[in-house]
Design an enzyme around this catalytic site. Structure first.
Site, PDB file in Angstrom:
ATOM      1  N   LYS A   1       0.810  -1.229   0.000  1.00 45.86           N
ATOM      2  CA  LYS A   1       0.000   0.000   0.000  1.00 45.86           C
ATOM      3  C   LYS A   1       0.841   1.276   0.000  1.00 45.86           C
ATOM      4  O   LYS A   1       0.464   2.280  -0.588  1.00 45.86           O
ATOM      5  CB  LYS A   1      -0.938   0.008   1.213  1.00 45.86           C
ATOM      6  CG  LYS A   1      -1.999  -1.083   1.197  1.00 45.86           C
ATOM      7  CD  LYS A   1      -3.053  -0.835   0.159  1.00 45.86           C
ATOM      8  CE  LYS A   1      -4.192  -1.847   0.223  1.00 45.86           C
ATOM      9  NZ  LYS A   1      -5.088  -1.724  -0.949  1.00 45.86           N
TER      10      LYS A   1
ATOM     11  N   GLU B   1      -9.935   6.260   2.686  1.00 43.02           N
ATOM     12  CA  GLU B   1     -10.810   5.243   3.258  1.00 43.02           C
ATOM     13  C   GLU B   1      -9.924   4.083   3.660  1.00 43.02           C
ATOM     14  O   GLU B   1      -8.833   3.916   3.130  1.00 43.02           O
ATOM     15  CB  GLU B   1     -11.835   4.769   2.218  1.00 43.02           C
ATOM     16  CG  GLU B   1     -11.327   3.680   1.262  1.00 43.02           C
ATOM     17  CD  GLU B   1     -10.240   4.134   0.300  1.00 43.02           C
ATOM     18  OE1 GLU B   1     -10.087   5.354   0.115  1.00 43.02           O
ATOM     19  OE2 GLU B   1      -9.521   3.267  -0.247  1.00 43.02           O
TER      20      GLU B   1
ATOM     21  N   SER C   1       1.895  -9.792  -1.084  1.00 42.27           N
ATOM     22  CA  SER C   1       1.599  -8.363  -1.015  1.00 42.27           C
ATOM     23  C   SER C   1       1.753  -7.765   0.380  1.00 42.27           C
ATOM     24  O   SER C   1       1.953  -6.567   0.523  1.00 42.27           O
ATOM     25  CB  SER C   1       0.188  -8.105  -1.536  1.00 42.27           C
ATOM     26  OG  SER C   1      -0.737  -8.907  -0.824  1.00 42.27           O
TER      27      SER C   1
END
Lengths: 272, 399
Positions: B90, B112, B379
């Site tokens: 991220k 969000e 990830s």
């Protein structure tokens, strides 16, 4: 009696010729329950609404404040469908209900039904058009074509952030009226509207070939009175929806008070 | 022709389905992004942060023990996004977007978050750049992911619980969009995946493509050739998009996106949007959605909170339709088995999201030709998930 874009525009122009802004109340369909929607529409018409916005509830109403979000949640418990409301309108037209009605809803339910099918069936039922707030000009091609071919009102929106040259393009694509969003924000009552709103409305009316309605944040007769000289039509939504929600357990009183409230808002549209 | 097209479409998908109030901001953002992505100083600044702050390039690790456990006939590599600062991919996107926002003169950042990973990554980038940060999070998620709420607060962000709708990620996005509609002139909305209106799916893909670019270079160094199969999990789809994108034109590389089948595709408790969803419009984009027959959006479920979303990036929808990527789904049980398998064989506790990709590989391994080179995008790391996995296994009487 004509229907569609022509009827919507004519109703607004007729009010303007009487020296008034047209009044457009909004209610959420199926809130608090589907049976009351028809009674509410009759009440709004009798209280002097020139055009009515009928909300189709959506699970993710991202342009709406808490009042209309909650109304959508209540309405969705009844699993409403677009054809249900079209049948209702069709029945009401046969019973002599003449006030133009435009459906306001987010795109996905219309897309799911099919925009072509929606336009065809809306025309047949006597629904006069639709306002789709998450369908801006760049994505609206198919809807504008379908609405035009059925002569429905495809009401487009302009906002305070819209530059004038873009507003002009939107207004030219819009039919029935142009919906001018008064504030940079979501639906819901506001104590104060922007200081330059009258100026912005002047400009919008200058650029728009169709009447200009102003909505978002307007809830009181005094606000309607102040705006009446600057707008062809005025939309009030959340304040009416809130009243409906507060009186949901007492339908008779609800209809009476909604009628009284809308009458007071309509009276305030007279340009003195 | 490279996609998206000028209007942000990937074939029939993508676009900008937002209230008019936001359209000028999307034009402004797109213009700023197109200018800055060619700007040498901006690229150097971002690259320098990615190296010295995020820890890039991340390793491409040969997972020999996992390969053995799956039959010993494959060469399996893991792209170690779990080793980045904050523990997941991220941060690649949030740093890029926050730097962009700063160049655009915006002084307030909103985001969000579902599980909290993107919220933490945004709060981190905002703290680094000294910007105000507000994170919207479903009220249910603030309870389930209490520690991430605290992490964001430690980083100086304000976390706002969202009580509307299903009180999860999709409602947090609605609320973030409402904030953006209201404060659009001062605020940049950092979307956390390859979702939302154009230019977000393109921009987030580009920021995440560093994963695939590194992988391509690394595998060529290690194996002297491109991989046969690459796999990644898909919720919104940002890690997968960034991982796949630099390989899209290499037709010999088979690409597999793994969705969450949750409690099963025949139940209402899954997040397999591409596998069983249908096209529609939500959160500013045309894409595949979990929806009912009249177009109301359904809730999503997965044991992996980051996959718990009823939509998916529009470019994935496009890659599904063209057949370039295969989209499949594995259920909660399979993902949990893979979570344990990787922990036990390699000493790597993966994020439950990433465990879905490992799980699908485990499922098909015996049918993959011997000697194949396979890369899984890992990830994120699983520290955030250990408590919920313990609870889940206890519930099933197995821990």
């Amino acid at each position: 009696m004509p229907r569609g874009a022509e009827a919507v525009e004519a109703a607004i122009r007729a009010a303007n010729e009487r020296g008034e802004a047209a009044f457009i109340p909004f209610i959420e369909g199926a809130d608090p329950d589907p049976g009351l929607t028809e009674d509410l529409l009759w009440t709004l018409a009798e209280a002097g609404a020139e055009v009515i916005e009928l909300g189709f509830p959506f699970s993710d109403p991202l342009a709406d404040g808490p009042t209309i979000q909650e109304a959508a949640q209540r309405a969705l418990r009844h699993r409403p469908t677009i054809p249900f409301f079209l049948e209702m309108i069709s029945r009401m037209r046969r019973a002599g209900f003449e006030v133009p009605v435009v459906m306001m809803g987010y795109l996905n339910p219309f897309f799911r039904l099919g925009l072509r099918r929606f336009a065809k069936e809306a025309r047949k039922a006597g629904l006069d058009g639709a306002i789709i707030p998450d369908l801006p000009l760049e994505e609206a091609g198919e809807w504008l074509r379908e609405a035009k071919s059925r002569k429905l009102a495809a009401v487009m929106l302009a906002a305070p952030t819209t530059p004038p040259e873009r507003l002009e393009k939107i207004a030219q694509a819009s039919s029935g009226f142009l919906y001018y969003v008064s504030i940079t924000g979501i639906t819901g009552e506001r104590d104060r509207l922007p200081d330059d709103l009258a100026l912005k409305l002047d400009l919008a009316r200058e650029l728009s070939p169709v009447p200009v309605a102003v909505g978002f944040g307007i809830s009181k007769p005094s606000q309607v009175k102040n705006l009446a000289p600057f707008a062809d039509a005025i939309v009030v939504g959340s304040a009416i929806v809130k009243l409906i929600s507060r009186l949901a357990d007492d339908p008779k009183r609800m209809l009476r008070e909604v009628g009284d409230f809308v009458r007071s808002l309509k009276e305030a549209t007279v340009r003195s | 022709m490279s996609l998206p097209d000028k209007r942000g479409h990937f074939g029939p998908f993508g676009g900008r389905y937002v209230p008019e109030t936001l359209m000028p901001a999307l034009f402004e953002l797109e213009e700023a992004y197109r200018r800055l992505r060619r700007d040498r100083a901006f690229k150097q600044e971002l690259d320098s942060y990615l190296r010295s702050y995020v820890g890039r390039p991340t390793p491409l690790y040969p997972a020999r023990k996992l390969s053995q456990a799956l039959g010993g006939h494959l060469k399996i590599y893991l792209k170690r996004e779990d080793l980045t600062h904050t523990g997941a991919h991220k941060i690649n996107n949030t740093l890029g977007q926050v730097l962009l926002a700063k160049r655009m003169g915006k002084n307030r950042i909103i985001a969000e978050t579902g599980a909290g990973q993107h919220g933490v990554a945004t709060a981190t980038a905002a703290a680094l750049m000294g910007m105000e940060c507000v994170v919207y999070m479903g009220a249910k998620d603030t309870v389930r992911q209490e520690m991430n709420v605290f992490r964001m607060e430690l980083l100086g962000a304000k976390v706002v619980p969202v009580h509307s709708g299903t009180q999860t990620l999709k409602d947090a996005i609605n609320e973030a969009i409402r904030d953006w509609v209201t404060n659009v002139e001062t605020t940049h909305y950092v979307i956390g995946s390859v979702v939302g209106p154009h230019p977000y799916p393109m921009m987030v893909r580009d920021f995440q493509s560093v994963i695939g670019r590194e992988t391509r270079r690394q595998i060529l160094n290690l194996e002297g050739r491109l991989p046969d199969i690459i796999l990644a999990c898909v919720g919104g789809g940002s890690n997968a998009m960034g991982f796949f994108y630099p390989f899209v034109k290499d037709q010999m590389v088979k690409m597999i996106g793994v969705e969450a089948a949750g409690e099963g595709l025949d139940t209402d408790h899954h997040s397999a949007t591409l596998t069983v969803g249908e096209p529609g419009v939500l959160h500013g984009m045309m894409t595949y959605l979990l929806q009912d027959h009249v177009g109301q959006i359904k809730g999503a479920h997965s044991v992996a909170p980051g996959l718990d979303y009823p939509g998916v990036g529009p470019e994935h929808a496009f890659l599904k339709e063209t057949g370039r990527v295969d989209y499949v789904a594995v259920n909660d049980e399979e993902a949990l088995s893979a979570f344990r398998l990787l922990s036990e064989t390699e000493g790597i506790i993966p994020a439950l999201e990433s465990a879905h990709a490992v799980a699908y590989l485990a499922k098909i391994a015996k049918d993959v030709p011997s000697g194949s080179v396979v890369v899984v995008n890992l990830s994120g790391r699983g520290d955030k998930d250990v408590a919920s996995v313990r609870e889940y296994l206890r519930g099933k009487g197995r821990a």
